[in-house]
Each structure stands twice: as structure tokens, then as C-alpha cells.
Design a protein around this motif. Structure first.
Motif, short mmCIF file in Angstrom:
data_model
loop_
_atom_site.label_atom_id
_atom_site.label_comp_id
_atom_site.label_asym_id
_atom_site.label_seq_id
_atom_site.Cartn_x
_atom_site.Cartn_y
_atom_site.Cartn_z
N VAL A 4 0.86 -1.16 0.00
CA VAL A 4 0.00 0.00 0.00
C VAL A 4 0.91 1.22 0.00
N THR A 5 0.46 2.31 -0.61
CA THR A 5 1.30 3.51 -0.68
C THR A 5 0.91 4.49 0.42
N VAL A 6 1.89 4.90 1.20
CA VAL A 6 1.74 5.93 2.22
C VAL A 6 2.50 7.15 1.70
N GLU A 7 1.82 8.29 1.67
CA GLU A 7 2.43 9.51 1.13
C GLU A 7 2.97 10.38 2.26
N PHE A 8 4.07 11.08 1.97
CA PHE A 8 4.70 11.97 2.93
C PHE A 8 4.90 13.34 2.31
N LEU A 9 4.81 14.36 3.14
CA LEU A 9 5.10 15.73 2.75
C LEU A 9 6.16 16.24 3.71
N TRP A 10 7.23 16.82 3.16
CA TRP A 10 8.29 17.37 4.00
C TRP A 10 7.82 18.65 4.69
N GLU A 11 8.12 18.76 5.98
CA GLU A 11 7.88 20.00 6.71
C GLU A 11 8.89 21.04 6.23
N GLU A 12 8.52 22.30 6.30
CA GLU A 12 9.45 23.37 5.93
C GLU A 12 10.66 23.30 6.86
N GLY A 13 11.85 23.34 6.29
CA GLY A 13 13.09 23.31 7.06
C GLY A 13 13.58 21.92 7.40
N ALA A 14 12.85 20.89 7.01
CA ALA A 14 13.28 19.51 7.30
C ALA A 14 14.52 19.17 6.47
N ASP A 15 15.33 18.29 7.01
CA ASP A 15 16.53 17.81 6.34
C ASP A 15 16.14 16.65 5.42
N LEU A 59 8.20 15.36 8.85
CA LEU A 59 7.26 14.82 7.88
C LEU A 59 5.81 15.04 8.30
N ARG A 60 4.94 15.09 7.30
CA ARG A 60 3.50 14.93 7.46
C ARG A 60 3.14 13.69 6.66
N ILE A 61 2.04 13.06 7.00
CA ILE A 61 1.74 11.75 6.44
C ILE A 61 0.30 11.69 5.93
N ALA A 62 0.09 10.94 4.86
CA ALA A 62 -1.25 10.63 4.35
C ALA A 62 -1.35 9.11 4.22
N ILE A 63 -2.18 8.53 5.07
CA ILE A 63 -2.36 7.09 5.12
C ILE A 63 -3.65 6.76 4.38
N PRO A 64 -3.64 5.74 3.53
CA PRO A 64 -4.87 5.41 2.79
C PRO A 64 -6.01 5.02 3.73
N ALA A 65 -7.24 5.33 3.32
CA ALA A 65 -8.43 4.93 4.08
C ALA A 65 -8.40 3.42 4.28
N GLY A 66 -8.81 2.98 5.46
CA GLY A 66 -8.82 1.55 5.76
C GLY A 66 -7.52 1.05 6.37
N PHE A 67 -6.56 1.99 6.61
CA PHE A 67 -5.27 1.62 7.21
C PHE A 67 -4.95 2.57 8.35
N GLU A 68 -3.99 2.20 9.16
CA GLU A 68 -3.42 3.03 10.20
C GLU A 68 -1.91 2.83 10.16
N VAL A 69 -1.19 3.72 10.83
CA VAL A 69 0.24 3.51 11.04
C VAL A 69 0.44 3.39 12.54
N VAL A 124 4.65 0.66 11.49
CA VAL A 124 4.03 -0.50 10.88
C VAL A 124 2.70 -0.05 10.28
N VAL A 125 2.50 -0.32 9.02
CA VAL A 125 1.24 0.00 8.35
C VAL A 125 0.33 -1.21 8.51
N ALA A 126 -0.89 -0.98 9.03
CA ALA A 126 -1.78 -2.10 9.32
C ALA A 126 -3.21 -1.78 8.87
N PRO A 127 -3.94 -2.82 8.42
CA PRO A 127 -5.35 -2.60 8.07
C PRO A 127 -6.18 -2.33 9.32
N VAL A 128 -7.26 -1.61 9.14
CA VAL A 128 -8.16 -1.28 10.23
C VAL A 128 -9.50 -1.97 10.00
#
Length: 155
Positions: A4-15, A59-69, A124-128
């Protein structure tokens, strides 16, 4: 093995050179997450025994519906230094879009330094599975019944 694909967005100033979470081995269930302090705090932080802190990941995170981290401690840090996650496993819901931080606790006996780039937790990415809840007049019997803590023996 499904993916499953989990998307991330870098925070401003992150390395960004620290990279996204990654699996250390082909058989790993958890992907390592690194401490990513803002430029003004790249020296990291020191945790006294018994103290806790929120460690940024950049980081900020976008987890697909039906999953959790789930965020979990790294076993080596727990064994060698007593570094753990007090709310383990920490759950990140699919609808959360804020900064991804890791609450760490120094359960050890010595000062512990969290450094920039350190692998501080695993995710760990897991189904809900969502449940329906209902009140009943009685519960079905089982062999264990109401036996609580330690009721199944020590062997």
C-alpha cells in the motif's frame, strides 16, 4: 506480500537528505523513522532518566483509508538504553495530516541523547477493521470465563 502507498510531505526546514522511512531488511515489518530536528535545533536533545519528549520527524503523512500507522519502539534502543515509546503502539489515523512526531521516554538510568538523523522508532502499516458496538443482557460463556490477569497459568 501486498503493498500500500503511504504519502509523505516534507515539513518546511526539514533535512530531506535523511530520506523517508525505510525498511532495513527485506523481511522487516517496521520501517525506520529518523529524528529530523529543525536547523536551529540540529544538535538534538538530551533526555534525563524518566523524562519524555516529542521528537520531530520533519514529515507529514497521508495514510490510505482503511489503514493506520502504528509507531513502535526500536528494540535495540529499548534494550541498550531504555528508550521507549510510552504510548506504544502509537496509532496514527488515516485522516490525520499534521506533523509526524514520536513521543519518546527515557526509561533507562542514564542521560540519553537523541541526535539528528537517529533512527528513533519504527512504523508498521496495518489494516483497520471497524466494529459495530451493541449492548446485550448477557455474554456467551467460554472456558476461561471471567478469569483475569494470570488466570491461564504460567506454563
Amino acid at each position: 506480500m501486498s503493498e500500500v502507498t503511504v504519502e509523505f510531505l516534507w515539513e518546511e526546514g526539514a533535512d530531506r537528505a535523511l530520506g523517508l522511512p525505510h525498511y532495513a531488511t527485506a523481511g522487516a515489518a517496521g520501517a525506520d523513522i529518523r529524528a529530523n530536528f529543525p536547523a536551529v535545533a540540529r544538535g538534538g536533545l538530551r533526555l534525563a532518566p524518566g523524562s519524555r519528549a516529542l521528537v520531530p520527524t520533519g514529515l507529514r503523512i497521508a495514510i490510505p483509508a482503511g489503514f493506520e500507522v502504528q509507531l513502535r519502539p526500536r528494540s535495540g534502543l529499548a534494550l541498550k538504553h531504555g528508550l521507549t515509546l510510552p504510548n506504544s503502539p502509537g496509532t496514527i489515523d488515516a485522516d490525520y495530516r499534521g506533523p509526524l512526531g514520536v513521543i519518546v521516554l527515557n526509561a533507562g538510568t542514564e542521560m540519553f541523547e537523541v541526535t539528528h538523523g537517529m533512527r528513533i522508532a519504527q512504523m508498521v502499516v496495518a489494516p483497520v477493521v471497524r466494529a459495530a458496538f451493541r449492548a446485550v443482557e448477557e455474554l456467551p460463556d467460554t472456558v476461561r470465563g471471567a478469569g483475569g490477569f494470570g488466570s491461564t497459568g504460567t506454563r
